[in-house]
Design an enzyme around this catalytic site. Structure first.
Site, PDB file in Angstrom:
ATOM      1  N   CYS A 156      44.577  38.119  28.667  1.00 47.48           N
ATOM      2  CA  CYS A 156      45.509  37.201  27.989  1.00 47.48           C
ATOM      3  C   CYS A 156      44.818  36.011  27.339  1.00 47.48           C
ATOM      4  CB  CYS A 156      46.562  36.705  28.967  1.00 47.48           C
ATOM      5  SG  CYS A 156      47.708  38.004  29.379  1.00 47.48           S
ATOM      6  N   SER A 157      43.578  35.731  27.713  1.00 48.97           N
ATOM      7  CA  SER A 157      42.877  34.606  27.094  1.00 48.97           C
ATOM      8  C   SER A 157      41.901  35.057  26.010  1.00 48.97           C
ATOM      9  CB  SER A 157      42.151  33.781  28.166  1.00 48.97           C
ATOM     10  OG  SER A 157      43.103  33.070  28.925  1.00 48.97           O
TER      11      SER A 157
END
Ligand SMILES: CC(C)(COP(=O)(O)OP(=O)(O)OC[C@H]1O[C@@H](n2cnc3c(N)ncnc32)[C@H](O)[C@@H]1OP(=O)(O)O)[C@@H](O)C(=O)NCCC(=O)NCCS
Length: 373
Positions: A156-157
């Protein structure tokens, strides 16, 4: 060192939507079929029956109302429960590259740049559709960009961590204009048969142009004042799909080969980490959290974002401060905070400060403090 700006963004939106009602109807049909097939074992107490999902639970627990997907019929077929994609020949543009090129062209147009002016392409996403050649190199060729390309994944990053790579490359003078692209085909790694998570994800692709401030020519430029990344190992969001599976003779259909999470633990553990991360970054740049006009936060859960904003500015997150896009897009992994930035910045004025922040698997947190020029 050069000053660096984000000078354009792009958003590829898949052609199909699935509402919570459609999703739950298909899921419950799958549950009924599975329970009927296993009726004897359930009756004998050897198997626990699967339970229905509910629209009310999904909206209340997450804030998600619908999601976009690349392919809908396969997902909603109770005898299949995953998208149906046709395999493409090696000489055809691959699916991830196709949506990446669409988003990248939009971002380039917004920045007033031609593809040949780009000297680095970073394809950053939670999954790559093959091991090699790198998706970014195929995208670079399809666009007609120069320089080099590489792929990276921090789940997600991925987008924020890629933005930091782009920022550093331009800041140091190694590159002049970098494309960061986030093709997230999350529908292919989601376990649509799992009631705890079947509603979570949606597909999308975002793109950003990062370039030297003194060369940028778009009307809408956001100077990067700083970026910060942090990681801390956790098994609470995990997917064991990988190239060793074949040699381990493991079942490719096993539950651990798609997305799994301990959602409640993630919620509790990540909220304080993300809030403290943003606060300390802002303070290091001499900004109070209340001086920030907009927080473009990761889009996994409405309640998470409300709590983070409450910790930062002591109020419930109004859409004014931390705009929500997950009601429409669901969780789009690394692209979520970038969609929020793409959709919700036009009303801000010169000098306004905003924060893009992602958080998720790893755990990982990445944030960038931006100021409108
Ligand atoms: C996933 C998430 C929405 C689940 O919400 P939650 O409130 O934690 O829900 P829980 O999983 O604890 O389940 C609560 C109850 O609802 C039930 N439930 C779970 N899924 C359900 C569904 N689809 N329909 C109806 N009920 C459901 C559970 O069985 C449980 O029942 P019980 O209380 O009788 O045991 C939430 O935890 C979340 O978003 N966490 C953060 C995830 C995140 O940021 N992930 C990053 C991924 S990239």
């Amino acid at each position: 060192m050069h000053n660096v700006v984000i000078s354009g963004t792009g958003l590829y939106q898949p052609p199909h939507t699935i509402s919570n009602a459609e999703l739950v109807q298909a899921f419950n049909a799958y549950v009924d079929l599975d329970n009927a097939k296993n009726a004897a074992a359930i009756e004998a107490g050897q198997r626990v029956p699967l339970q229905h999902s509910s629209v009310e639970f999904i909206e209340k627990a997450s804030g998600i109302k619908q999601r976009y997907v690349m392919e809908k019929d396969g997902v909603l077929d109770p005898t299949r429960m995953r998208p149906r994609f046709a395999e493409r020949a090696d000489d055809q543009l691959s699916l991830m590259a196709e949506i990446a090129v669409d988003a990248a062209r939009q971002a380039l147009a917004a920045a007033g740049r031609e593809a040949h002016e780009v000297d680095a392409v970073i394809c950053a996403a939670s999954n790559m559709q093959r091991a090699y050649p790198a998706m970014a190199v195929e995208i670079q060729q399809a666009l007609g960009a120069g320089g080099y390309g590489f792929d990276m994944n921090v789940a997600c990053s991925s987008a924020t961590f890629a933005l930091e790579q782009a920022y550093n490359a331009v800041r140091s003078g190694a590159s002049r204009c970098v494309l960061v692209i986030n093709p997230e085909i999350t529908s292919a790694h989601l376990e649509w048969k799992d009631r705890d998570c079947h509603f979570i994800f949606g597909d999308v692709c975002t793109a950003l142009v990062v370039e030297r401030a003194d060369e940028a020519k778009s009307v809408d430029q956001w100077e990067i004042l700083g970026s910060r990344m942090a990681t801390q190992f956790s098994n609470n969001i995990r997917n064991n799909f990988g190239f060793l599976n074949r040699s381990e003779d493991s079942d490719p259909e096993a539950r651990d080969k798609t997305f799994r999470q301990e959602g409640r633990k993630v919620f509790k553990e990540v909220v304080p980490v993300a809030a403290a991360h943003i606060e300390s970054q802002l303070l290091s740049l001499q900004f109070e959290p209340s001086a920030v006009s907009r927080y473009w936060l990761h889009q996994a859960n409405l309640g998470m974002n409300q709590l983070i904003i409450k910790k930062l500015v002591g109020a419930d997150a109004g859409s004014e401060v931390a705009p929500l896009i997950l009601d429409e897009f669901a969780n789009t992994a690394s692209a979520g905070s970038v969609i929020a930035f793409h959709r919700h910045r036009a009303d801000l004025k010169s000098g306004d400060v905003g924060v893009i922040c992602s958080f998720g698997a790893g755990y990982s947190v990445g944030s960038l403090v931006l100021r409108k020029r």
